[in-house]
Scaffold this motif. Structure first.
Motif, PDB file in Angstrom:
ATOM      1  N   THR A 118       0.842  -1.197   0.000  1.00 11.62           N
ATOM      2  CA  THR A 118       0.000   0.000   0.000  1.00 11.62           C
ATOM      3  C   THR A 118       0.874   1.242   0.000  1.00 11.62           C
ATOM      4  O   THR A 118       2.104   1.155   0.047  1.00 11.62           O
ATOM      5  CB  THR A 118      -0.897   0.036   1.249  1.00 11.62           C
ATOM      6  OG1 THR A 118      -0.063   0.234   2.406  1.00 11.62           O
ATOM      7  CG2 THR A 118      -1.692  -1.258   1.404  1.00 11.62           C
ATOM      8  N   GLU A 119       0.217   2.385   0.012  1.00 12.90           N
ATOM      9  CA  GLU A 119       0.958   3.651   0.051  1.00 12.90           C
ATOM     10  C   GLU A 119       1.690   3.844   1.373  1.00 12.90           C
ATOM     11  O   GLU A 119       2.530   4.730   1.506  1.00 12.90           O
ATOM     12  CB  GLU A 119       0.024   4.831  -0.212  1.00 12.90           C
ATOM     13  CG  GLU A 119      -1.061   4.995   0.815  1.00 12.90           C
ATOM     14  CD  GLU A 119      -2.076   6.044   0.435  1.00 12.90           C
ATOM     15  OE1 GLU A 119      -2.473   6.808   1.332  1.00 12.90           O
ATOM     16  OE2 GLU A 119      -2.477   6.118  -0.734  1.00 12.90           O
ATOM     17  N   THR A 120       1.393   2.994   2.353  1.00 14.99           N
ATOM     18  CA  THR A 120       2.121   3.051   3.619  1.00 14.99           C
ATOM     19  C   THR A 120       3.604   2.799   3.380  1.00 14.99           C
ATOM     20  O   THR A 120       4.455   3.354   4.050  1.00 14.99           O
ATOM     21  CB  THR A 120       1.573   2.001   4.612  1.00 14.99           C
ATOM     22  OG1 THR A 120       0.207   2.286   4.863  1.00 14.99           O
ATOM     23  CG2 THR A 120       2.337   2.002   5.908  1.00 14.99           C
ATOM     24  N   GLY A 121       3.911   1.963   2.394  1.00 11.42           N
ATOM     25  CA  GLY A 121       5.314   1.634   2.119  1.00 11.42           C
ATOM     26  C   GLY A 121       5.820   0.600   3.095  1.00 11.42           C
ATOM     27  O   GLY A 121       5.085  -0.268   3.549  1.00 11.42           O
ATOM     28  N   THR A 122       7.067   0.686   3.465  1.00 13.17           N
ATOM     29  CA  THR A 122       7.681  -0.280   4.373  1.00 13.17           C
ATOM     30  C   THR A 122       7.517   0.176   5.810  1.00 13.17           C
ATOM     31  O   THR A 122       7.859   1.303   6.162  1.00 13.17           O
ATOM     32  CB  THR A 122       9.174  -0.450   4.040  1.00 13.17           C
ATOM     33  OG1 THR A 122       9.282  -0.953   2.703  1.00 13.17           O
ATOM     34  CG2 THR A 122       9.840  -1.431   4.997  1.00 13.17           C
TER      35      THR A 122
ATOM     36  N   ASN B  62       7.854   3.468  12.557  1.00 10.89           N
ATOM     37  CA  ASN B  62       7.899   4.665  11.724  1.00 10.89           C
ATOM     38  C   ASN B  62       6.517   5.217  11.387  1.00 10.89           C
ATOM     39  O   ASN B  62       6.424   6.274  10.768  1.00 10.89           O
ATOM     40  CB  ASN B  62       8.713   4.414  10.437  1.00 10.89           C
ATOM     41  CG  ASN B  62       8.110   3.341   9.552  1.00 10.89           C
ATOM     42  OD1 ASN B  62       7.382   2.465  10.005  1.00 10.89           O
ATOM     43  ND2 ASN B  62       8.439   3.389   8.274  1.00 10.89           N
ATOM     44  N   LEU B  63       5.457   4.538  11.791  1.00 11.02           N
ATOM     45  CA  LEU B  63       4.107   5.096  11.633  1.00 11.02           C
ATOM     46  C   LEU B  63       3.742   5.965  12.829  1.00 11.02           C
ATOM     47  O   LEU B  63       2.807   6.756  12.763  1.00 11.02           O
ATOM     48  CB  LEU B  63       3.071   3.979  11.484  1.00 11.02           C
ATOM     49  CG  LEU B  63       3.215   3.083  10.259  1.00 11.02           C
ATOM     50  CD1 LEU B  63       2.139   2.010  10.266  1.00 11.02           C
ATOM     51  CD2 LEU B  63       3.147   3.899   8.984  1.00 11.02           C
ATOM     52  N   GLY B  64       4.464   5.788  13.935  1.00 12.49           N
ATOM     53  CA  GLY B  64       4.175   6.523  15.162  1.00 12.49           C
ATOM     54  C   GLY B  64       3.540   5.655  16.238  1.00 12.49           C
ATOM     55  O   GLY B  64       3.213   6.143  17.318  1.00 12.49           O
ATOM     56  N   SER B  65       3.358   4.365  15.957  1.00 11.53           N
ATOM     57  CA  SER B  65       2.822   3.444  16.968  1.00 11.53           C
ATOM     58  C   SER B  65       3.860   3.239  18.063  1.00 11.53           C
ATOM     59  O   SER B  65       5.065   3.306  17.818  1.00 11.53           O
ATOM     60  CB  SER B  65       2.493   2.092  16.340  1.00 11.53           C
ATOM     61  OG  SER B  65       1.569   2.213  15.300  1.00 11.53           O
TER      62      SER B  65
ATOM     63  N   THR C 146      -0.496   2.303  21.444  1.00  9.87           N
ATOM     64  CA  THR C 146      -1.176   3.234  20.558  1.00  9.87           C
ATOM     65  C   THR C 146      -0.812   2.762  19.160  1.00  9.87           C
ATOM     66  O   THR C 146       0.354   2.812  18.769  1.00  9.87           O
ATOM     67  CB  THR C 146      -0.708   4.683  20.788  1.00  9.87           C
ATOM     68  OG1 THR C 146      -1.113   5.063  22.111  1.00  9.87           O
ATOM     69  CG2 THR C 146      -1.321   5.617  19.774  1.00  9.87           C
ATOM     70  N   ARG C 147      -1.810   2.267  18.448  1.00 15.39           N
ATOM     71  CA  ARG C 147      -1.590   1.677  17.114  1.00 15.39           C
ATOM     72  C   ARG C 147      -2.029   2.679  16.052  1.00 15.39           C
ATOM     73  O   ARG C 147      -3.216   3.011  15.955  1.00 15.39           O
ATOM     74  CB  ARG C 147      -2.392   0.390  16.988  1.00 15.39           C
ATOM     75  CG  ARG C 147      -2.251  -0.282  15.643  1.00 15.39           C
ATOM     76  CD  ARG C 147      -3.016  -1.602  15.640  1.00 15.39           C
ATOM     77  NE  ARG C 147      -3.003  -2.156  14.299  1.00 15.39           N
ATOM     78  CZ  ARG C 147      -4.093  -2.396  13.585  1.00 15.39           C
ATOM     79  NH1 ARG C 147      -5.284  -2.154  14.068  1.00 15.39           N
ATOM     80  NH2 ARG C 147      -3.990  -2.897  12.376  1.00 15.39           N
ATOM     81  N   VAL C 148      -1.077   3.163  15.274  1.00 14.61           N
ATOM     82  CA  VAL C 148      -1.381   4.071  14.173  1.00 14.61           C
ATOM     83  C   VAL C 148      -1.759   3.225  12.958  1.00 14.61           C
ATOM     84  O   VAL C 148      -1.013   2.334  12.559  1.00 14.61           O
ATOM     85  CB  VAL C 148      -0.184   4.995  13.853  1.00 14.61           C
ATOM     86  CG1 VAL C 148      -0.448   5.798  12.590  1.00 14.61           C
ATOM     87  CG2 VAL C 148       0.115   5.898  15.038  1.00 14.61           C
ATOM     88  N   ILE C 149      -2.933   3.493  12.396  1.00 20.19           N
ATOM     89  CA  ILE C 149      -3.410   2.756  11.230  1.00 20.19           C
ATOM     90  C   ILE C 149      -3.125   3.542   9.956  1.00 20.19           C
ATOM     91  O   ILE C 149      -2.648   2.997   8.966  1.00 20.19           O
ATOM     92  CB  ILE C 149      -4.908   2.433  11.372  1.00 20.19           C
ATOM     93  CG1 ILE C 149      -5.117   1.538  12.607  1.00 20.19           C
ATOM     94  CG2 ILE C 149      -5.441   1.752  10.114  1.00 20.19           C
ATOM     95  CD1 ILE C 149      -6.547   1.376  13.044  1.00 20.19           C
TER      96      ILE C 149
ATOM     97  N   GLY D 163       0.870  15.675  11.702  1.00 22.46           N
ATOM     98  CA  GLY D 163       0.928  15.287  13.107  1.00 22.46           C
ATOM     99  C   GLY D 163      -0.385  14.732  13.628  1.00 22.46           C
ATOM    100  O   GLY D 163      -0.555  14.558  14.831  1.00 22.46           O
ATOM    101  N   VAL D 164      -1.327  14.450  12.730  1.00 17.74           N
ATOM    102  CA  VAL D 164      -2.630  13.910  13.131  1.00 17.74           C
ATOM    103  C   VAL D 164      -2.850  12.590  12.399  1.00 17.74           C
ATOM    104  O   VAL D 164      -3.006  12.580  11.183  1.00 17.74           O
ATOM    105  CB  VAL D 164      -3.773  14.904  12.804  1.00 17.74           C
ATOM    106  CG1 VAL D 164      -5.108  14.318  13.221  1.00 17.74           C
ATOM    107  CG2 VAL D 164      -3.518  16.252  13.469  1.00 17.74           C
ATOM    108  N   SER D 165      -2.844  11.495  13.138  1.00 21.52           N
ATOM    109  CA  SER D 165      -2.979  10.162  12.543  1.00 21.52           C
ATOM    110  C   SER D 165      -4.307   9.533  12.942  1.00 21.52           C
ATOM    111  O   SER D 165      -4.961   9.977  13.877  1.00 21.52           O
ATOM    112  CB  SER D 165      -1.844   9.249  13.017  1.00 21.52           C
ATOM    113  OG  SER D 165      -0.590   9.741  12.615  1.00 21.52           O
ATOM    114  N   GLU D 166      -4.669   8.469  12.218  1.00 24.25           N
ATOM    115  CA  GLU D 166      -5.825   7.667  12.599  1.00 24.25           C
ATOM    116  C   GLU D 166      -5.309   6.403  13.258  1.00 24.25           C
ATOM    117  O   GLU D 166      -4.354   5.784  12.784  1.00 24.25           O
ATOM    118  CB  GLU D 166      -6.652   7.295  11.369  1.00 24.25           C
ATOM    119  CG  GLU D 166      -7.348   8.468  10.720  1.00 24.25           C
ATOM    120  CD  GLU D 166      -8.163   8.048   9.509  1.00 24.25           C
ATOM    121  OE1 GLU D 166      -8.715   6.927   9.513  1.00 24.25           O
ATOM    122  OE2 GLU D 166      -8.214   8.850   8.562  1.00 24.25           O
TER     123      GLU D 166
END
Length: 193
Positions: A84-88, A111-114, A135-138, A145-148
């Protein structure tokens, strides 16, 4: 006015916690607790696959773990390329022994912030279970600076299928019940030579 030059900095020996310096102020090094030997199976490299991820199928996983801070911690880098666009996704586990609470501790960040922390009593009936809250960043927010994401309670249940064949069964606490979330199936890569 001439500024004094900073003294040359030398690098400490690999794996040492001693910072560079002239040795005038010795630092007492804490030897690794014997309990760390129970986690030594993590050391080295593993390669494998996850169970099917929605819209992606199984993902490749590579882990590389090294002993750090005089053996008081094992640091694992986990790499999972996505489709996906998330990458690695690149994450780090730090595993250690909590010598105050007398349990193992694991800290995760990626690197997603989780991020999160889990604990384990150690091996019980062939399983090493780390239970914690994350805290799991999806969907990462990047520069905004605002994640889901969500806060989850999770168990990573490590066990050996066979020598060198490690499995991590992951479960999440959903509506008061532990539900399977996925599996990471890993095989040890033997060092060359």
């Amino acid at each position: 006015m001439t500024e004094a030059l900073a003294p040359a900095v030398t690098q400490p020996a690999a794996g040492s916690a001693v910072p560079p310096g002239d040795g005038a102020d010795p630092i007492i090094i804490n030897p690794a607790p014997h309990q760390m030997s129970e986690l030594a199976f993590f050391l080295g490299e593993y390669r494998g696959l996850t169970s099917d991820v929605p819209d992606e199928g199984p993902l490749k996983v590579i882990t590389k773990t090294a002993s750090i801070l005089d053996g008081n911690w094992y640091q694992m880098q986990m790499v999972m390329p996505t489709n996906t666009e998330t990458g690695t996704v690149v994450g780090w586990w730090n595993f250690g022994w909590d010598s105050v609470a007398l349990q193992y501790v694991a800290q995760w960040y990626d690197n997603l912030g989780s991020y999160g922390t889990a604990t384990s009593p150690g091996w019980v009936d062939g399983h090493l279970r780390f239970t914690g809250e994350y805290t799991r960043v999806i969907i990462a927010g990047g520069t905004s600076g605002v994640s889901e994401g969500q806060v989850i309670k999770s168990i990573d249940d490590f066990s050996f299928v066979a020598p060198g064949h490690l499995r991590d069964d992951i479960t999440y606490l959903v509506d008061g019940k532990w539900e399977p979330c996925g599996v990471i199936d890993l095989h040890k890569v033997e060092a060359a030579g």
